[in-house]
Write a protein that holds these residues in place. Structure first.
Motif, PDB file in Angstrom:
ATOM      1  N   GLN A  66      28.391  35.267  30.955  1.00 21.98           N
ATOM      2  CA  GLN A  66      28.358  36.627  30.417  1.00 21.98           C
ATOM      3  C   GLN A  66      28.834  37.658  31.433  1.00 21.98           C
ATOM      4  O   GLN A  66      29.309  38.719  31.054  1.00 21.98           O
ATOM      5  CB  GLN A  66      26.940  37.011  29.983  1.00 21.98           C
ATOM      6  N   ASN A  67      28.697  37.367  32.712  1.00 20.62           N
ATOM      7  CA  ASN A  67      28.953  38.370  33.740  1.00 20.62           C
ATOM      8  C   ASN A  67      30.197  38.107  34.576  1.00 20.62           C
ATOM      9  O   ASN A  67      30.384  38.755  35.601  1.00 20.62           O
ATOM     10  CB  ASN A  67      27.738  38.456  34.676  1.00 20.62           C
ATOM     11  N   TRP A  68      31.065  37.213  34.171  1.00 23.54           N
ATOM     12  CA  TRP A  68      32.204  36.887  35.013  1.00 23.54           C
ATOM     13  C   TRP A  68      33.145  38.064  35.242  1.00 23.54           C
ATOM     14  O   TRP A  68      33.706  38.179  36.337  1.00 23.54           O
ATOM     15  CB  TRP A  68      32.948  35.652  34.506  1.00 23.54           C
ATOM     16  N   PRO A  69      33.389  38.967  34.286  1.00 24.93           N
ATOM     17  CA  PRO A  69      34.273  40.095  34.610  1.00 24.93           C
ATOM     18  C   PRO A  69      33.700  40.997  35.706  1.00 24.93           C
ATOM     19  O   PRO A  69      34.431  41.419  36.614  1.00 24.93           O
ATOM     20  CB  PRO A  69      34.404  40.861  33.291  1.00 24.93           C
ATOM     21  N   GLY A  70      32.409  41.262  35.652  1.00 27.50           N
ATOM     22  CA  GLY A  70      31.785  42.085  36.679  1.00 27.50           C
ATOM     23  C   GLY A  70      31.783  41.395  38.030  1.00 27.50           C
ATOM     24  O   GLY A  70      32.037  42.026  39.064  1.00 27.50           O
ATOM     25  N   LEU A  71      31.503  40.101  38.038  1.00 34.83           N
ATOM     26  CA  LEU A  71      31.528  39.347  39.286  1.00 34.83           C
ATOM     27  C   LEU A  71      32.938  39.273  39.863  1.00 34.83           C
ATOM     28  O   LEU A  71      33.128  39.345  41.083  1.00 34.83           O
ATOM     29  CB  LEU A  71      30.973  37.942  39.063  1.00 34.83           C
ATOM     30  N   LEU A  72      33.935  39.151  39.001  1.00 33.50           N
ATOM     31  CA  LEU A  72      35.322  39.120  39.457  1.00 33.50           C
ATOM     32  C   LEU A  72      35.722  40.460  40.073  1.00 33.50           C
ATOM     33  O   LEU A  72      36.365  40.487  41.133  1.00 33.50           O
ATOM     34  CB  LEU A  72      36.252  38.761  38.295  1.00 33.50           C
ATOM     35  N   MET A  73      35.338  41.562  39.427  1.00 34.01           N
ATOM     36  CA  MET A  73      35.637  42.883  39.997  1.00 34.01           C
ATOM     37  C   MET A  73      34.983  43.056  41.362  1.00 34.01           C
ATOM     38  O   MET A  73      35.605  43.559  42.305  1.00 34.01           O
ATOM     39  CB  MET A  73      35.160  43.995  39.054  1.00 34.01           C
ATOM     40  N   MET A  74      33.738  42.615  41.467  1.00 33.31           N
ATOM     41  CA  MET A  74      33.043  42.734  42.746  1.00 33.31           C
ATOM     42  C   MET A  74      33.687  41.845  43.814  1.00 33.31           C
ATOM     43  O   MET A  74      33.808  42.253  44.974  1.00 33.31           O
ATOM     44  CB  MET A  74      31.570  42.385  42.566  1.00 33.31           C
ATOM     45  N   ALA A  75      34.108  40.653  43.447  1.00 34.34           N
ATOM     46  CA  ALA A  75      34.734  39.750  44.411  1.00 34.34           C
ATOM     47  C   ALA A  75      36.070  40.301  44.904  1.00 34.34           C
ATOM     48  O   ALA A  75      36.360  40.256  46.109  1.00 34.34           O
ATOM     49  CB  ALA A  75      34.922  38.369  43.786  1.00 34.34           C
TER      50      ALA A  75
END
Length: 87
Positions: A66-75
């Motif tokens: 569910q959170n991969w877009p947010g985690l990708l932006m943070m990475a």
């Protein structure tokens, strides 16, 4: 300087996205249905029955799917910030 700003904005955007996604997935609490008889009025209490604590939500809203877009932006933001430090 622009790389640092973009990296910081991506990290903040990732955190905001993940918080918003957790809130948009569903209600934070499930209010109990009114069980009072129709002819009896319910009292006006300062604190009504249901709270904002979820009953059976668990930690499923923290999942990677569910959170991969947010985690990708943070990475990406973190990599941009590290690239400025290394170079």
């Amino acid at each position: 300087m622009a790389v640092v700003l973009i990296g910081a904005l991506l990290i903040v955007a990732g955190v905001v996205y993940m918080a918003g996604a957790a809130l948009w997935r569903g209600r934070l609490s499930d209010p109990a249905p009114a069980r009072a008889a129709p002819d009896r009025s319910t009292p006006n209490l300062a604190t009504p029955g249901p709270t904002l604590e979820p009953r059976r939500r668990g930690v499923g809203f923290l999942g990677l799917s569910q959170n991969w877009p947010g985690l990708l932006m943070m990475a990406v933001g973190f990599i941009l910030l590290l690239s400025v430090v290394v170079l």
